[in-house]
Scaffold this motif. Structure first.
Motif, PDB file in Angstrom:
ATOM      1  N   GLY A  81       7.442  -6.494  -4.267  1.00  0.00           N
ATOM      2  CA  GLY A  81       7.903  -5.866  -3.038  1.00  0.00           C
ATOM      3  C   GLY A  81       8.606  -4.556  -3.382  1.00  0.00           C
ATOM      4  N   HIS A  82       9.086  -3.854  -2.374  1.00  0.00           N
ATOM      5  CA  HIS A  82       9.773  -2.593  -2.668  1.00  0.00           C
ATOM      6  C   HIS A  82      10.787  -2.267  -1.576  1.00  0.00           C
ATOM      7  CE1 HIS A  82       7.736   0.042   0.329  1.00  0.00           C
ATOM      8  NE2 HIS A  82       6.803  -0.898   0.268  1.00  0.00           N
ATOM      9  N   SER A  83      11.698  -1.366  -1.919  1.00  0.00           N
ATOM     10  CA  SER A  83      12.727  -0.934  -0.970  1.00  0.00           C
ATOM     11  C   SER A  83      12.105  -0.095   0.140  1.00  0.00           C
ATOM     12  CB  SER A  83      13.793  -0.108  -1.715  1.00  0.00           C
ATOM     13  OG  SER A  83      13.201   1.044  -2.296  1.00  0.00           O
ATOM     14  N   SER A 139       0.819  -1.222   0.000  1.00  0.00           N
ATOM     15  CA  SER A 139       0.000   0.000   0.000  1.00  0.00           C
ATOM     16  C   SER A 139       0.847   1.264   0.000  1.00  0.00           C
ATOM     17  CB  SER A 139      -0.894   0.028   1.246  1.00  0.00           C
ATOM     18  OG  SER A 139      -1.701  -1.108   1.300  1.00  0.00           O
ATOM     19  N   ASP A 140       2.141   1.124   0.146  1.00  0.00           N
ATOM     20  CA  ASP A 140       3.049   2.267   0.259  1.00  0.00           C
ATOM     21  C   ASP A 140       2.773   3.324  -0.824  1.00  0.00           C
ATOM     22  OD1 ASP A 140       5.579   3.851  -0.075  1.00  0.00           O
ATOM     23  OD2 ASP A 140       6.229   2.555   1.562  1.00  0.00           O
ATOM     24  N   SER A 141       2.686   4.579  -0.383  1.00  0.00           N
ATOM     25  CA  SER A 141       2.328   5.670  -1.304  1.00  0.00           C
ATOM     26  C   SER A 141       3.378   5.912  -2.382  1.00  0.00           C
ATOM     27  CB  SER A 141       2.119   6.965  -0.511  1.00  0.00           C
ATOM     28  OG  SER A 141       3.324   7.353   0.131  1.00  0.00           O
ATOM     29  N   ALA A 151      -0.442  -3.878   3.273  1.00  0.00           N
ATOM     30  CA  ALA A 151       0.847  -3.664   3.928  1.00  0.00           C
ATOM     31  C   ALA A 151       1.743  -4.879   3.737  1.00  0.00           C
ATOM     32  CB  ALA A 151       0.634  -3.404   5.411  1.00  0.00           C
ATOM     33  N   GLY A 152       2.836  -4.708   3.019  1.00  0.00           N
ATOM     34  CA  GLY A 152       3.821  -5.770   2.861  1.00  0.00           C
ATOM     35  C   GLY A 152       3.584  -6.710   1.700  1.00  0.00           C
ATOM     36  N   ASN A 153       2.629  -6.374   0.804  1.00  0.00           N
ATOM     37  CA  ASN A 153       2.290  -7.265  -0.329  1.00  0.00           C
ATOM     38  C   ASN A 153       2.218  -8.730   0.095  1.00  0.00           C
ATOM     39  OD1 ASN A 153       5.138  -5.740  -0.897  1.00  0.00           O
ATOM     40  ND2 ASN A 153       5.449  -7.955  -1.129  1.00  0.00           N
TER      41      ASN A 153
HETATM   42 ZN   LIG Z   1       5.775  -1.628   1.889  1.00  0.00          ZN
END
Ligand SMILES: [Zn+2]
Length: 225
Positions: free
Chosen positions: A97-99, A40-42, A63-65
């Motif tokens: 995922g993402h950094s 969900s990170d913007s 949150a956290g895929n």
């Molecule tokens: Zn995240």
């Protein structure tokens, strides 16, 4: 909020008129090219990253895929997956995922979740990542927190891809060769994507020949699968 409303005003006055035919077509249905499961990170914007119009990506964000088992219908994730695979018949599913992921940081620093019992419960779906990481760290104690975060982020993508296969709709589609699974990690600062190479057991640049991210420098790809 005013910034968002101003954006909507620009959308109504400039963007919508330019794409009205597309929106009219989309009003009758969708045929997305992929189910895109991400955080969900913007800072993660799949449509911007993939440069695609509305109607291309069927998104599932949390949150956290994370991908809970099919039995956990309360999260909505299993229903989203089943609909995407059996009704929309998406040919591809991406787990991205993402950094600098806050959820992954929460896994590594569980004390930060003391006032967040719901988040803590949700992150249990990434439990195997944490256990795998703990085992691995016994041999690599020199890793910095940032490096550890990169590793658990990649490991989580792999674990969630395994969880995805537990869903009957996905398992059935894989057997019929009707769907392919992809594991990606997006680096926010660099704007590049690494993808899981299952054969080599590491994450490599999504586009061949593109510069590798700091998470996997050329010739030093970290084996994690
Ligand atoms: Zn995240």
């Amino acid at each position: 909020m005013q910034q968002l409303i101003d954006g909507y005003t620009r959308f109504r006055s400039k963007v919508y008129p330019q794409h009205s035919k597309l929106f009219e077509k989309l009003s009758k249905g969708q045929q997305p090219q992929a189910l895109f499961i991400c955080c969900s990170d913007s800072r993660v914007m799949p449509e911007m990253m993939m440069q695609c119009d509305p109607g291309v990506l069927f998104s599932c964000r949390n949150a956290g895929n994370l991908i809970p088992p099919p039995s956990e219908v309360g999260s909505g994730v299993p229903a989203t997956i089943e609909f995407a695979v059996r009704v929309l018949k998406v040919p591809d599913i991406v787990v991205c995922g993402h950094s600098d992921c806050g959820a992954m940081k929460g896994i590594l620093k569980s004390e930060s979740l003391e006032s967040l019992p719901v988040v803590r419960g949700w992150l249990e779906h990434a439990g195997p990542s944490a256990r795998w990481l703990t085992r691995m760290l016994k041999d690599t104690t020199s890793m910095s927190f940032e490096e550890t975060l990169d590793v658990v982020t990649e490991a989580n993508v792999i674990v969630q891809m395994q969880n995805l296969r537990m869903h009957p709709s996905v398992d059935e589609a894989i057997r019929k060769k009707a769907v392919q699974l992809h594991g990606w990690v997006y680096d926010i600062g660099r704007g590049d994507i690494l993808q899981l190479d299952a054969e080599q057991g590491c994450f490599l640049p999504l586009v061949t020949g593109e510069r590798s991210s700091v998470m996997a420098p050329p010739g030093k790809q970290r084996k994690i699968a």
